[in-house]
Design an enzyme around this catalytic site. Structure first.
Site, PDB file in Angstrom:
ATOM      1  N   THR A 160       0.828  -1.208   0.000  1.00  0.00           N
ATOM      2  CA  THR A 160       0.000   0.000   0.000  1.00  0.00           C
ATOM      3  C   THR A 160       0.863   1.260   0.000  1.00  0.00           C
ATOM      4  O   THR A 160       1.996   1.246   0.501  1.00  0.00           O
ATOM      5  CB  THR A 160      -0.907  -0.004   1.261  1.00  0.00           C
ATOM      6  N   ASP A 161       0.301   2.342  -0.516  1.00  0.00           N
ATOM      7  CA  ASP A 161       1.033   3.625  -0.485  1.00  0.00           C
ATOM      8  C   ASP A 161       1.196   4.146   0.950  1.00  0.00           C
ATOM      9  O   ASP A 161       2.025   5.026   1.210  1.00  0.00           O
ATOM     10  CB  ASP A 161       0.340   4.678  -1.367  1.00  0.00           C
ATOM     11  N   GLU A 162       0.415   3.569   1.888  1.00  0.00           N
ATOM     12  CA  GLU A 162       0.474   4.082   3.265  1.00  0.00           C
ATOM     13  C   GLU A 162       1.828   3.830   3.921  1.00  0.00           C
ATOM     14  O   GLU A 162       2.153   4.450   4.925  1.00  0.00           O
ATOM     15  CB  GLU A 162      -0.665   3.483   4.103  1.00  0.00           C
ATOM     16  N   TYR A 187      -1.216  -0.323  11.243  1.00  0.00           N
ATOM     17  CA  TYR A 187      -1.472  -1.007   9.960  1.00  0.00           C
ATOM     18  C   TYR A 187      -0.336  -0.747   8.976  1.00  0.00           C
ATOM     19  O   TYR A 187       0.268  -1.685   8.439  1.00  0.00           O
ATOM     20  CB  TYR A 187      -2.812  -0.533   9.362  1.00  0.00           C
ATOM     21  N   LYS A 224       2.552  -3.268   7.296  1.00  0.00           N
ATOM     22  CA  LYS A 224       2.722  -3.479   5.842  1.00  0.00           C
ATOM     23  C   LYS A 224       4.143  -3.108   5.413  1.00  0.00           C
ATOM     24  O   LYS A 224       4.754  -3.782   4.587  1.00  0.00           O
ATOM     25  CB  LYS A 224       1.700  -2.645   5.053  1.00  0.00           C
TER      26      LYS A 224
HETATM   27  P1  NAD Z   1      -9.804  -7.002   3.151  1.00  0.00           P
HETATM   28  O1  NAD Z   1      -9.701  -6.673   4.591  1.00  0.00           O
HETATM   29  O2  NAD Z   1     -11.082  -6.718   2.425  1.00  0.00           O
HETATM   30  O3  NAD Z   1      -9.514  -8.558   2.930  1.00  0.00           O
HETATM   31  C1  NAD Z   1      -8.493  -9.225   3.589  1.00  0.00           C
HETATM   32  C2  NAD Z   1      -8.702 -10.734   3.370  1.00  0.00           C
HETATM   33  O4  NAD Z   1      -7.623 -11.422   4.028  1.00  0.00           O
HETATM   34  C3  NAD Z   1      -9.998 -11.283   3.961  1.00  0.00           C
HETATM   35  O5  NAD Z   1     -10.610 -12.161   3.037  1.00  0.00           O
HETATM   36  C4  NAD Z   1      -9.547 -12.028   5.205  1.00  0.00           C
HETATM   37  O6  NAD Z   1     -10.387 -13.123   5.541  1.00  0.00           O
HETATM   38  C5  NAD Z   1      -8.156 -12.499   4.787  1.00  0.00           C
HETATM   39  N1  NAD Z   1      -7.277 -12.741   5.936  1.00  0.00           N
HETATM   40  C6  NAD Z   1      -7.040 -11.922   6.987  1.00  0.00           C
HETATM   41  N2  NAD Z   1      -6.187 -12.499   7.846  1.00  0.00           N
HETATM   42  C7  NAD Z   1      -5.861 -13.715   7.333  1.00  0.00           C
HETATM   43  C8  NAD Z   1      -5.026 -14.769   7.737  1.00  0.00           C
HETATM   44  N3  NAD Z   1      -4.328 -14.705   8.886  1.00  0.00           N
HETATM   45  N4  NAD Z   1      -4.916 -15.867   6.952  1.00  0.00           N
HETATM   46  C9  NAD Z   1      -5.598 -15.948   5.790  1.00  0.00           C
HETATM   47  N5  NAD Z   1      -6.440 -14.978   5.343  1.00  0.00           N
HETATM   48  C10 NAD Z   1      -6.568 -13.876   6.109  1.00  0.00           C
HETATM   49  O7  NAD Z   1      -8.583  -6.279   2.463  1.00  0.00           O
HETATM   50  P2  NAD Z   1      -8.480  -5.576   1.032  1.00  0.00           P
HETATM   51  O8  NAD Z   1      -8.954  -4.202   1.134  1.00  0.00           O
HETATM   52  O9  NAD Z   1      -9.039  -6.486   0.018  1.00  0.00           O
HETATM   53  O10 NAD Z   1      -6.888  -5.515   0.894  1.00  0.00           O
HETATM   54  C11 NAD Z   1      -6.163  -6.617   0.347  1.00  0.00           C
HETATM   55  C12 NAD Z   1      -4.687  -6.279   0.355  1.00  0.00           C
HETATM   56  O11 NAD Z   1      -4.451  -5.110  -0.412  1.00  0.00           O
HETATM   57  C13 NAD Z   1      -4.119  -6.009   1.751  1.00  0.00           C
HETATM   58  O12 NAD Z   1      -2.844  -6.590   1.836  1.00  0.00           O
HETATM   59  C14 NAD Z   1      -4.041  -4.490   1.813  1.00  0.00           C
HETATM   60  O13 NAD Z   1      -2.993  -4.077   2.654  1.00  0.00           O
HETATM   61  C15 NAD Z   1      -3.759  -4.147   0.354  1.00  0.00           C
HETATM   62  N6  NAD Z   1      -4.224  -2.821  -0.095  1.00  0.00           N
HETATM   63  C16 NAD Z   1      -5.507  -2.427   0.137  1.00  0.00           C
HETATM   64  C17 NAD Z   1      -5.942  -1.191  -0.327  1.00  0.00           C
HETATM   65  C18 NAD Z   1      -7.367  -0.725  -0.127  1.00  0.00           C
HETATM   66  O14 NAD Z   1      -7.682   0.428  -0.439  1.00  0.00           O
HETATM   67  N7  NAD Z   1      -8.280  -1.559   0.341  1.00  0.00           N
HETATM   68  C19 NAD Z   1      -5.060  -0.350  -1.009  1.00  0.00           C
HETATM   69  C20 NAD Z   1      -3.742  -0.785  -1.232  1.00  0.00           C
HETATM   70  C21 NAD Z   1      -3.354  -2.028  -0.772  1.00  0.00           C
HETATM   71  P1  TYD Z   2     -10.241   4.512   4.968  1.00  0.00           P
HETATM   72  O1  TYD Z   2     -11.265   4.115   3.947  1.00  0.00           O
HETATM   73  O2  TYD Z   2     -10.309   3.897   6.319  1.00  0.00           O
HETATM   74  O3  TYD Z   2      -8.825   4.288   4.282  1.00  0.00           O
HETATM   75  P2  TYD Z   2      -7.342   4.738   4.797  1.00  0.00           P
HETATM   76  O4  TYD Z   2      -7.411   5.214   6.180  1.00  0.00           O
HETATM   77  O5  TYD Z   2      -6.612   3.446   4.702  1.00  0.00           O
HETATM   78  O6  TYD Z   2      -6.883   5.765   3.825  1.00  0.00           O
HETATM   79  O7  TYD Z   2     -10.309   6.090   5.150  1.00  0.00           O
HETATM   80  C1  TYD Z   2     -10.150   6.968   4.070  1.00  0.00           C
HETATM   81  C2  TYD Z   2     -10.193   8.366   4.604  1.00  0.00           C
HETATM   82  O8  TYD Z   2     -11.512   8.626   5.114  1.00  0.00           O
HETATM   83  C3  TYD Z   2      -9.258   8.605   5.766  1.00  0.00           C
HETATM   84  O9  TYD Z   2      -8.716   9.928   5.664  1.00  0.00           O
HETATM   85  C4  TYD Z   2     -10.137   8.492   6.988  1.00  0.00           C
HETATM   86  C5  TYD Z   2     -11.475   9.012   6.494  1.00  0.00           C
HETATM   87  N1  TYD Z   2     -12.674   8.429   7.149  1.00  0.00           N
HETATM   88  C6  TYD Z   2     -13.640   9.260   7.704  1.00  0.00           C
HETATM   89  O10 TYD Z   2     -13.523  10.493   7.656  1.00  0.00           O
HETATM   90  N2  TYD Z   2     -14.723   8.683   8.301  1.00  0.00           N
HETATM   91  C7  TYD Z   2     -14.882   7.344   8.389  1.00  0.00           C
HETATM   92  O11 TYD Z   2     -15.896   6.880   8.988  1.00  0.00           O
HETATM   93  C8  TYD Z   2     -13.889   6.498   7.802  1.00  0.00           C
HETATM   94  C9  TYD Z   2     -14.023   5.003   7.864  1.00  0.00           C
HETATM   95  C10 TYD Z   2     -12.807   7.089   7.186  1.00  0.00           C
END
Ligand code: NAD
Ligand code: TYD
Length: 352
Positions: free
Chosen positions: A141-143, A166, A170
């Site tokens: 992630t970019d975070e 988090y 990562k």
């Molecule tokens: P999510 O939380 O929706 O899904 C995570 C999945 O991992 C779930 O299906 C969960 O059951 C599984 N999981 C959790 N712990 C586990 C374990 N110990 N063993 C096996 N499975 C397990 O997450 P997401 O939003 O789909 O993100 C997926 C990946 O992409 C993550 O690594 C996250 O850091 C990365 N990512 C997410 C975003 C975003 O905006 N959502 C952006 C950039 C990168």
């Molecule tokens: P989020 O979707 O949790 O992603 P991330 O924190 O990983 O970027 O949040 C996106 C942005 O929205 C973040 O600046 C936090 C804000 N946010 C709110 O203002 N209210 C909310 O209820 C949530 C879940 C997020």
């Protein structure tokens, strides 16, 4: 023909990716989805592929070494795409330990199993011929880069400077992946994507939470002044980018993924309300998130110029389609927003 292990394939991005790969890539012989089905994992996301003969689901935890090793022996994977993680910043503030074990130890368990199965030894470093096409892809992630001020963008050489449990977990995992490449010659890529949105996202993240609350005429909790900026990308553009990196990414390289689409949170909240015809009086400013990163922005030059990837969705089109998806899948939302979700919601947003 490829034999792919996808971890976390029942989550938001993972389930979109499994569907994307099985419907777009003819060279997949087998795709195994290893997922522990935590609160964020949902097999309902995968009904479209459940009868596909190339697809297999295994319910287990990536931290269970014996099971992961057994899967490598049984299925002889040549590709690993590692999504499985605890992924929500707010939850990481409440329960950091879970994030550290899942995201860091889980990554190391997978790397070790792949290293053993692919017979990768330190002596092979730089001399190993990767023609047999094995690859481990870490979805990051970019975070991990921390927060930006008003200007500048994250490039692949921006120093890692994570601010939440988090993002720290990562970043740690990324460093372990890097170390396995440098030390053992493990063939890896790391992708670092900006915030995703789209179908099947759990309604704890900004966009689905706001859509869900707006549909139900509930308050929309905006943290702090709502002026934090994220760089949004539709999940299918992310899946397309990961597939590109899998196929064409240079071994050992990091690729940032983003669509040049910076928006302040409050802009997005207003857009969702306008699309749904709901009043702005639903907006409720709440206490800010501790350690809240002010701005993220991805410089996507490397992936666009070197691999020829570009996003397909515009944000306006993507958000419209996403709102439509949530309206058409209210039963899906209803089923996952009971029980545990209600307890989580109450503890996070008790004052509104
Ligand atoms: P999510 O939380 O929706 O899904 C995570 C999945 O991992 C779930 O299906 C969960 O059951 C599984 N999981 C959790 N712990 C586990 C374990 N110990 N063993 C096996 N499975 C397990 O997450 P997401 O939003 O789909 O993100 C997926 C990946 O992409 C993550 O690594 C996250 O850091 C990365 N990512 C997410 C975003 C975003 O905006 N959502 C952006 C950039 C990168
Ligand atoms: P989020 O979707 O949790 O992603 P991330 O924190 O990983 O970027 O949040 C996106 C942005 O929205 C973040 O600046 C936090 C804000 N946010 C709110 O203002 N209210 C909310 O209820 C949530 C879940 C997020």
């Amino acid at each position: 023909m490829k034999r792919v292990l996808v971890t976390g394939g029942a989550g938001f991005i993972g389930s979109n990716f499994v569907q994307y790969m099985l419907s777009n890539k003819e060279n997949i012989e087998l795709l195994v989805n290893l997922d522990a089905l935590t609160y964020a994992g949902n097999l309902e996301n995968l009904t479209a592929v459940q009868n596909d003969k190339r697809y297999k689901f295994v319910k287990s935890d990536i931290r269970k070494k014996e099971i992961v090793e057994k899967l490598f022996c049984e299925y002889d994977f040549d590709t690993v795409v590692h999504f499985a993680a605890e992924s929500h910043v707010d939850r990481s503030i409440e329960e950091p330990e879970l994030f550290l074990t899942t995201n860091i130890v889980g990554t190391q368990t997978l790397l070790d199993a792949a290293k053993r199965h692919w017979k990768i030894h330190p002596n092979d470093k730089y001399s190993r011929d990767y023609r047999d096409g094995v690859k481990y892809l870490q979805v990051s992630t970019d975070e991990v880069y921390g927060a930006l001020g008003e200007t500048g963008m994250f490039t692949e050489t921006t120093p890692l400077s994570p601010n939440s449990p988090y993002s720290a977990s990562k970043a740690s995992a990324d460093l372990i992946v890097r170390a396995y490449h440098e030390t053992y010659g493990m063939p890896v890529n790391i992708t670092r994507c900006s915030n995703n949105y789209g179908p099947y996202q759990f309604p704890e993240k900004l966009i689905p939470l706001m859509i869900h609350n707006a549909i139900n005429d509930k308050a929309l909790p905006v943290y702090g002044d709502g002026m934090q900026i994220r760089d949004w990308l539709h999940v299918s553009d992310h899946c397309y980018a990961i597939a590109k990196v899998l196929e064409e990414g240079k071994i050992g390289e990091v690729y940032n993924i983003g669509g040049n689409n910076e928006k302040a949170n409050i802009e997005i909240v207003r857009l969702i309300l306008a699309e749904l015809g709901k009043p702005e009086s639903l907006i409720t400013y709440v206490k800010d998130r501790p350690g809240h990163d002010r701005r993220y922005a991805i410089d996507n030059k490397k992936i666009t110029t070197e691999l020829g990837w570009a996003p397909i969705y515009t944000f306006e089109q993507g958000v419209k389609e996403t709102i439509k998806w949530y309206l058409e899948n209210m039963e899906w939302v209803k089923r996952i927003t009971t029980g545990d979700y209600m307890n989580y919601y109450k503890s996070m947003y008790e004052n509104i």
